[in-house]
Write a protein that holds these residues in place. Structure first.
Motif, PDB file in Angstrom:
ATOM      1  N   ASN A  74       0.833  -1.197   0.000  1.00 53.39           N
ATOM      2  CA  ASN A  74       0.000   0.000   0.000  1.00 53.39           C
ATOM      3  C   ASN A  74       0.871   1.252   0.000  1.00 53.39           C
ATOM      4  OD1 ASN A  74       0.639   0.823   2.772  1.00 53.39           O
ATOM      5  ND2 ASN A  74      -0.577  -0.938   3.399  1.00 53.39           N
ATOM      6  N   GLY A  75       0.272   2.365  -0.323  1.00 53.54           N
ATOM      7  CA  GLY A  75       1.016   3.602  -0.500  1.00 53.54           C
ATOM      8  C   GLY A  75       1.705   4.114   0.743  1.00 53.54           C
ATOM      9  N   SER A  76       1.296   3.622   1.903  1.00 54.10           N
ATOM     10  CA  SER A  76       1.888   4.113   3.150  1.00 54.10           C
ATOM     11  C   SER A  76       3.077   3.275   3.600  1.00 54.10           C
ATOM     12  CB  SER A  76       0.830   4.123   4.259  1.00 54.10           C
ATOM     13  OG  SER A  76       0.366   2.799   4.512  1.00 54.10           O
ATOM     14  N   TRP A  77       3.532   2.364   2.740  1.00 55.46           N
ATOM     15  CA  TRP A  77       4.597   1.441   3.144  1.00 55.46           C
ATOM     16  C   TRP A  77       5.848   2.172   3.621  1.00 55.46           C
ATOM     17  CZ3 TRP A  77       9.000   0.022  -0.264  1.00 55.46           C
ATOM     18  CH2 TRP A  77       9.842  -0.906   0.346  1.00 55.46           C
ATOM     19  N   ILE A  78       6.358   3.098   2.832  1.00 53.34           N
ATOM     20  CA  ILE A  78       7.581   3.798   3.212  1.00 53.34           C
ATOM     21  C   ILE A  78       7.359   4.620   4.479  1.00 53.34           C
ATOM     22  CG2 ILE A  78       9.184   5.627   2.535  1.00 53.34           C
ATOM     23  CD1 ILE A  78       9.844   3.035   1.250  1.00 53.34           C
ATOM     24  N   SER A  79       6.185   5.227   4.603  1.00 48.63           N
ATOM     25  CA  SER A  79       5.888   6.003   5.813  1.00 48.63           C
ATOM     26  C   SER A  79       5.896   5.113   7.048  1.00 48.63           C
ATOM     27  CB  SER A  79       4.527   6.692   5.673  1.00 48.63           C
ATOM     28  OG  SER A  79       4.536   7.604   4.597  1.00 48.63           O
ATOM     29  N   GLU A  80       5.351   3.901   6.905  1.00 49.30           N
ATOM     30  CA  GLU A  80       5.337   2.974   8.034  1.00 49.30           C
ATOM     31  C   GLU A  80       6.753   2.541   8.393  1.00 49.30           C
ATOM     32  OE1 GLU A  80       2.758  -0.144   6.811  1.00 49.30           O
ATOM     33  OE2 GLU A  80       0.963   1.102   6.846  1.00 49.30           O
ATOM     34  N   VAL A  81       7.568   2.289   7.377  1.00 47.33           N
ATOM     35  CA  VAL A  81       8.966   1.930   7.626  1.00 47.33           C
ATOM     36  C   VAL A  81       9.680   3.068   8.340  1.00 47.33           C
ATOM     37  CG1 VAL A  81      11.186   1.525   6.498  1.00 47.33           C
ATOM     38  CG2 VAL A  81       9.172   0.261   5.751  1.00 47.33           C
ATOM     39  N   GLN A  82       9.470   4.280   7.858  1.00 46.25           N
ATOM     40  CA  GLN A  82      10.116   5.443   8.464  1.00 46.25           C
ATOM     41  C   GLN A  82       9.691   5.615   9.919  1.00 46.25           C
ATOM     42  OE1 GLN A  82       9.182   9.113   6.501  1.00 46.25           O
ATOM     43  NE2 GLN A  82      10.680  10.316   7.646  1.00 46.25           N
ATOM     44  N   ALA A  83       8.414   5.349  10.205  1.00 44.78           N
ATOM     45  CA  ALA A  83       7.917   5.509  11.570  1.00 44.78           C
ATOM     46  C   ALA A  83       8.550   4.512  12.532  1.00 44.78           C
ATOM     47  CB  ALA A  83       6.396   5.361  11.585  1.00 44.78           C
ATOM     48  N   LEU A  84       8.996   3.371  12.000  1.00 43.44           N
ATOM     49  CA  LEU A  84       9.599   2.343  12.844  1.00 43.44           C
ATOM     50  C   LEU A  84      11.096   2.562  13.050  1.00 43.44           C
ATOM     51  CD1 LEU A  84       7.848  -0.817  11.354  1.00 43.44           C
ATOM     52  CD2 LEU A  84       7.426   0.204  13.589  1.00 43.44           C
ATOM     53  N   ALA A  85      11.671   3.494  12.301  1.00 45.35           N
ATOM     54  CA  ALA A  85      13.114   3.725  12.369  1.00 45.35           C
ATOM     55  C   ALA A  85      13.423   4.987  13.169  1.00 45.35           C
ATOM     56  CB  ALA A  85      13.688   3.840  10.961  1.00 45.35           C
ATOM     57  N   THR A  86      14.653   5.047  13.662  1.00 39.00           N
ATOM     58  CA  THR A  86      15.083   6.221  14.424  1.00 39.00           C
ATOM     59  C   THR A  86      16.335   6.861  13.840  1.00 39.00           C
ATOM     60  OG1 THR A  86      16.343   4.779  15.917  1.00 39.00           O
ATOM     61  CG2 THR A  86      14.090   5.354  16.573  1.00 39.00           C
ATOM     62  N   ASP A  87      17.016   6.162  12.940  1.00 42.39           N
ATOM     63  CA  ASP A  87      18.212   6.701  12.302  1.00 42.39           C
ATOM     64  C   ASP A  87      18.509   5.868  11.059  1.00 42.39           C
ATOM     65  OD1 ASP A  87      19.281   4.298  13.270  1.00 42.39           O
ATOM     66  OD2 ASP A  87      20.285   5.259  14.955  1.00 42.39           O
ATOM     67  N   GLN A  88      19.618   6.164  10.385  1.00 40.73           N
ATOM     68  CA  GLN A  88      19.948   5.453   9.152  1.00 40.73           C
ATOM     69  C   GLN A  88      20.111   3.955   9.388  1.00 40.73           C
ATOM     70  OE1 GLN A  88      20.021   6.524   6.065  1.00 40.73           O
ATOM     71  NE2 GLN A  88      21.001   4.806   5.018  1.00 40.73           N
ATOM     72  N   GLY A  89      20.775   3.586  10.478  1.00 36.79           N
ATOM     73  CA  GLY A  89      21.005   2.167  10.752  1.00 36.79           C
ATOM     74  C   GLY A  89      19.718   1.398  10.962  1.00 36.79           C
ATOM     75  N   SER A  90      18.825   1.952  11.779  1.00 32.27           N
ATOM     76  CA  SER A  90      17.562   1.247  12.026  1.00 32.27           C
ATOM     77  C   SER A  90      16.678   1.257  10.783  1.00 32.27           C
ATOM     78  CB  SER A  90      16.822   1.865  13.214  1.00 32.27           C
ATOM     79  OG  SER A  90      16.493   3.221  12.968  1.00 32.27           O
ATOM     80  N   LEU A  91      16.777   2.316   9.967  1.00 31.64           N
ATOM     81  CA  LEU A  91      16.034   2.343   8.704  1.00 31.64           C
ATOM     82  C   LEU A  91      16.472   1.190   7.809  1.00 31.64           C
ATOM     83  CD1 LEU A  91      14.132   3.762   6.655  1.00 31.64           C
ATOM     84  CD2 LEU A  91      16.129   5.084   5.903  1.00 31.64           C
TER      85      LEU A  91
END
Length: 303
Positions: A59-76
Motif C-alpha cells: 500500500n502507498g503508506s509502506w515507506i511512511s510505516e517503515v520510516q515511523a519504525l526507524a530512528t536513524d539510518q542504521g535502524s532504517l
C-alpha cells in the motif's frame, strides 16, 4: 544525503530507492531467492522490476510505516531489510518454482532414497540421495540441463491444487528426481532443483494446475518479529510514570484503582487517557497493534 535524511526532509527519492536496491541485491545474492518472472538471473533489471512490483503490491503508506519504525539510518536499513525479505519470501512462495519446491520437499521427506542436505549446503535448503555421501553439485542450471539430458521425462497428470500429490505424479516426480541426482552425482540446492523440474516438465505454462494450497502456518510470536520489536520499543518510549501499571491492568479498572490507591473512576480515566495517547503509535497498522500487545505483555510480566 542519506536515505534517512532524505525521508525526513523531502520524502522518498533517489537515495531511498538506491538503498532499497542495494539491500535487495544483498539479500538475493546471499539467500538464493528466485528472480522475478521473465528473468533468469538477478541482474540490475531484475532488481528494478522486483522493486517496482513491491511498490505496486504494497500500500502507498509502506515507506511512511517503515520510516515511523526507524530512528536513524542504521535502524532504517534494518527495517527495510526485514520488509524486503518478507516480500521476497511471499513472492517466492507464489511462483511456480516456489510451489514445486514445497511439493518436492514433501515428497522427498517421505521417501527413503532422499536425504536432507541442509548441513552439506551450509544451511541452504537442499537434498541428496543415499548414493552420494557428502558430494555437492557445483554447477548451475544450464550445466544441470546438459548433464541430465539423457534423463527421460514422463508427462504429469494435472497437478492438484490442494492435498497430497497423486500416486502417479509422485512416482513420476520421484523417478525423474533420482535420475537428476544420478546425473549431478551430489547434493542439489532445493531452489535450483525446483526450477529445473518446473522447466523440464514445462510447468510454467500450467500455473493454474500447479497451484497448491498453502498449509496453514502457525502465527509467529509477535515478540520475535523484528519490526514488531522495534515498534514496541517506540511505544515503550512514549510511556510515562505508572503507564506500565495502567497498561497491565487496563482490563480491570477496579484492580488498577486498588493498586494505585485511587477511585475507580479515576482509574478508568487513566486507562482511557493512556489508550488515546498511544493510539497514533499503534492503531493504524497490524505491526503497531502487535507491538502494543507485546508492550502490554511485558508490562504484565513486570507486575
Amino acid at each position: 544525503m542519506s536515505a534517512w535524511d532524505e525521508l525526513a526532509s523531502t520524502g522518498p527519492g533517489t537515495e531511498t530507492v538506491q538503498l532499497i536496491k542495494d539491500l535487495t541485491g544483498k539479500l538475493v545474492r546471499t539467500r538464493g531467492f528466485p528472480p522475478p518472472p521473465h528473468h533468469r538471473r538477478w541482474d540490475n533489471r531484475a532488481i528494478e522490476d522486483f522493486i517496482g512490483g513491491m511498490f505496486a503490491g504494497k500500500n502507498g503508506s509502506w515507506i511512511s510505516e517503515v520510516q515511523a519504525l526507524a530512528t536513524d539510518q542504521g535502524s532504517l536499513e534494518r527495517v527495510l531489510l526485514r520488509s524486503i525479505e518478507h516480500w521476497l519470501i511471499d513472492q517466492a512462495k507464489s511462483t511456480t518454482a516456489g510451489k514445486m519446491r514445497r511439493r518436492l520437499r514433501s515428497l522427498y521427506a517421505k521417501h527413503d532414497s532422499f536425504v536432507n542436505a541442509k548441513k552439506l549446503l551450509a544451511g541452504e535448503d537442499g537434498w541428496t540421495t543415499t548414493d552420494f555421501g557428502n558430494a555437492v553439485w557445483q554447477g548451475d542450471l544450464q550445466e544441470l540441463y546438459r548433464k541430465s539430458a539423457h534423463t527421460a521425462t514422463t508427462l504429469l497428470e494435472p497437478l492438484n491444487t490442494a492435498g497430497p500429490t497423486s500416486k502417479r505424479n509422485r512416482a513420476v516426480i520421484v523417478e525423474y528426481s533420482l535420475g537428476v541426482f544420478s546425473a549431478a552425482l551430489g547434493a542439489l540446492r532445493e531452489q535450483l532443483l525446483a526450477r529445473f523440474v518446473v522447466e523440464r516438465f514445462g510447468l510454467e505454462h500450467h500455473e493454474a494446475e500447479l497451484a497448491e494450497a498453502e498449509a496453514e502456518k502457525s502465527q509467529p510470536d509477535p515478540a520475535q518479529d523484528f519490526e514488531v520489536q522495534l515498534a514496541a520499543e517506540h511505544i515503550s518510549g512514549q510511556l510515562r510514570q505508572d503507564d506500565e501499571v495502567v497498561l497491565a491492568l487496563y482490563e480491570t479498572p477496579d484492580v488498577l484503582a486498588s493498586r494505585l490507591q485511587i477511585p475507580v473512576g479515576e482509574a478508568q480515566e487513566k486507562i482511557r487517557s493512556l489508550l488515546l495517547r498511544l493510539r497514533p503509535h499503534c492503531a493504524s497498522t497490524d505491526v503497531g497493534r502487535a507491538a502494543l500487545a507485546v508492550v502490554i505483555e511485558r508490562a504484565s510480566a513486570r507486575l
